[in-house]
Design a protein around this motif. Structure first.
Motif, short mmCIF file in Angstrom:
data_model
loop_
_atom_site.label_atom_id
_atom_site.label_comp_id
_atom_site.label_asym_id
_atom_site.label_seq_id
_atom_site.Cartn_x
_atom_site.Cartn_y
_atom_site.Cartn_z
N VAL A 31 0.89 -1.16 -0.07
CA VAL A 31 -0.07 0.19 0.12
C VAL A 31 1.27 0.83 0.03
O VAL A 31 2.08 1.19 1.03
CB VAL A 31 -1.00 0.46 0.91
N GLY A 32 0.68 1.85 -1.11
CA GLY A 32 1.35 3.39 -1.11
C GLY A 32 0.62 4.71 -0.45
O GLY A 32 -0.02 4.40 -0.88
N LEU A 33 1.66 5.21 0.38
CA LEU A 33 0.99 6.01 1.19
C LEU A 33 1.45 7.61 0.64
O LEU A 33 2.46 7.43 0.83
CB LEU A 33 1.97 6.83 3.31
N ILE A 34 0.48 8.13 -0.17
CA ILE A 34 0.93 9.14 -1.00
C ILE A 34 0.18 10.39 -0.49
O ILE A 34 0.04 10.83 0.35
CB ILE A 34 0.93 9.29 -2.30
N GLY A 38 3.88 17.92 3.54
CA GLY A 38 3.26 18.66 4.92
C GLY A 38 1.48 17.73 4.93
O GLY A 38 0.62 18.51 5.85
N ALA A 39 1.55 17.07 3.89
CA ALA A 39 0.39 16.34 4.10
C ALA A 39 -0.15 15.42 5.66
O ALA A 39 -1.41 15.14 5.35
CB ALA A 39 -0.29 14.83 2.59
N GLY A 40 0.68 15.32 5.94
CA GLY A 40 0.88 14.15 7.41
C GLY A 40 0.60 13.09 7.46
O GLY A 40 1.27 12.48 7.93
N LYS A 41 1.40 12.38 6.29
CA LYS A 41 2.76 11.14 5.74
C LYS A 41 3.10 11.10 6.85
O LYS A 41 2.56 9.77 7.35
CB LYS A 41 2.92 10.91 4.90
N SER A 42 4.18 11.66 7.52
CA SER A 42 4.92 11.61 8.65
C SER A 42 4.04 11.19 10.48
O SER A 42 4.86 10.29 10.96
CB SER A 42 6.12 12.07 9.24
N THR A 43 3.40 12.24 10.39
CA THR A 43 2.42 11.88 11.19
C THR A 43 1.95 10.89 11.25
O THR A 43 1.39 10.61 11.97
CB THR A 43 1.48 12.86 10.68
N ALA A 44 1.07 10.39 9.76
CA ALA A 44 0.75 9.29 10.12
C ALA A 44 1.10 7.60 10.30
O ALA A 44 0.75 6.99 11.59
CB ALA A 44 -0.13 8.46 8.67
N VAL A 45 2.70 8.07 9.60
CA VAL A 45 3.12 6.57 10.55
C VAL A 45 3.55 6.74 11.58
O VAL A 45 4.01 6.24 12.55
CB VAL A 45 5.07 7.10 9.82
N LYS A 46 4.07 8.34 12.85
CA LYS A 46 4.14 8.41 13.97
C LYS A 46 2.97 7.78 14.92
O LYS A 46 3.86 6.73 15.44
CB LYS A 46 4.74 9.27 13.86
N SER A 47 2.12 7.92 14.03
CA SER A 47 0.69 7.39 14.80
C SER A 47 0.73 5.61 15.42
O SER A 47 0.52 5.26 15.66
CB SER A 47 0.04 8.03 14.12
N MET A 175 4.88 2.19 2.20
CA MET A 175 5.62 2.34 1.48
C MET A 175 5.20 4.25 1.40
O MET A 175 4.19 4.69 0.39
CB MET A 175 6.04 1.96 0.67
N SER A 176 5.49 4.48 2.50
CA SER A 176 5.18 6.45 1.89
C SER A 176 6.07 6.90 0.81
O SER A 176 7.62 6.77 0.84
CB SER A 176 5.67 7.12 3.44
N THR A 177 6.08 7.50 0.07
CA THR A 177 6.83 7.51 -1.05
C THR A 177 6.43 8.87 -2.07
O THR A 177 4.43 9.37 -2.17
CB THR A 177 7.07 6.53 -2.80
N HIS A 178 6.93 9.33 -2.19
CA HIS A 178 6.68 10.67 -3.42
C HIS A 178 7.23 10.29 -4.87
O HIS A 178 6.28 10.81 -5.95
CB HIS A 178 7.89 12.23 -3.29
N VAL A 179 7.37 9.03 -5.35
CA VAL A 179 7.66 8.69 -6.27
C VAL A 179 6.73 8.01 -7.32
O VAL A 179 6.47 6.89 -7.35
CB VAL A 179 9.07 7.33 -6.25
N LEU A 192 -3.70 8.33 -0.37
CA LEU A 192 -3.75 9.94 -0.82
C LEU A 192 -4.38 10.48 0.54
O LEU A 192 -5.53 11.26 0.81
CB LEU A 192 -4.22 10.13 -2.01
N LEU A 193 -3.23 11.44 0.83
CA LEU A 193 -3.37 12.57 2.53
C LEU A 193 -3.78 13.79 1.24
O LEU A 193 -2.14 14.25 0.88
CB LEU A 193 -2.74 12.34 3.11
N SER A 194 -4.28 14.81 1.90
CA SER A 194 -3.95 15.73 1.85
C SER A 194 -4.03 17.06 3.13
O SER A 194 -5.46 16.62 3.44
CB SER A 194 -4.16 16.69 0.42
N ASN A 195 -3.20 18.22 3.46
CA ASN A 195 -3.73 18.92 4.53
C ASN A 195 -4.43 18.02 5.84
O ASN A 195 -5.52 18.39 6.11
CB ASN A 195 -4.83 19.38 4.00
#
Length: 230
Positions: A31-34, A38-47, A175-179, A192-195
């Motif tokens: 599953v790709g976390l994209i 600033g969308a919150g991907k890192s916060t989601a991973v830390k959660s 996998m969190s990625t920008h690629v 897909l996260l945003s704001n």
């Protein structure tokens, strides 16, 4: 493997960065976390990792390996000492573990530096070390944050092939990625996260439907959906 139900998550003194984020990772899928910066991907991973104090919700997670975006090492410990320490912690069969370690070191071309300190390595070499340690654990779930940063094309292909092998063995991968071009080819589903909000989750066809771009690439769909967020 992983079930994420985040009602709210953030940091002390801040308003909630994430709200109403719900998704899962099943056995044998990637599953790709994209999302934009600033969308919150890192916060989601830390959660998911359970390292946020300001968290409301529930996360069910299997035995996992975590590969952070920025490699972390023990000071004054060589690459081989990192591997030896991991074997001691896991308390697994030493001969099989070390054989696998030697195979991974050869695959990632780090055999010649096993007695060197990883903090002296290049960014790409450090990333390879983190990947080796993650694959040595043989977990049920891999949580990988921006794994392609610093990797050359050959190492990227090796990583993707190893993940495919782990999927076939029943492991799940977040996998969190920008690629996005690589994510489109390799991921089974996307989140897909945003704001700090969940914009869409599902397969590429689900994202195409949401964006109104039938047959569109993940990049084009992502760009279209972000236009609606700006």
């Amino acid at each position: 493997m992983l079930v994420v139900n985040i009602e709210q998550a953030g940091y002390p003194g801040d308003t909630a960065i994430l709200e109403d984020i719900h998704f899962s990772v099943k056995p044998g899928e990637l599953v790709g976390l994209i999302g934009p910066n600033g969308a919150g991907k890192s916060t989601a991973v830390k959660s998911i990792l359970g390292i946020l104090n300001n968290f409301k919700g529930n996360v069910e997670v299997s035995n996992y390996s975590y590969v952070p975006e920025r490699p972390i090492f023990y000071e004054r410990a060589t690459l081989w000492e990192h591997i030896d320490f991991l074997q001691a912690i896991l308390q697994v069969h030493e001969k099989e573990f070390m054989k696998r370690a030697e195979e991974l070191l050869e695959i990632f071309q780090l055999t010649d530096v096993i007695h060197h300190y990883p903090d002296s390595f290049s960014k790409g070499m450090q990333q390879k070390v983190m990947l080796i340690l993650a694959f040595l654990r043989k977990p049920d779930l891999y949580i990988i944050d921006e794994p392609f940063m610093g990797l050359d094309p050959r190492a990227t292909k090796i990583l993707l092939n190893l993940l495919e092998e782990e999927k076939k063995n029943g492991a799940g991968v977040l996998m969190s990625t920008h690629v996005l071009d690589t994510a489109e080819k390799r991921c089974d589903r996307f989140v897909l996260l945003s704001n700090g909000r969940l914009i869409v989750k599902g397969s590429l066809s689900d994202i195409q439907d949401k964006s109104g771009l039938s047959g569109g690439t993940l990049f084009d769909c992502f760009d279209k959906l972000m236009e609606g967020e700006s």
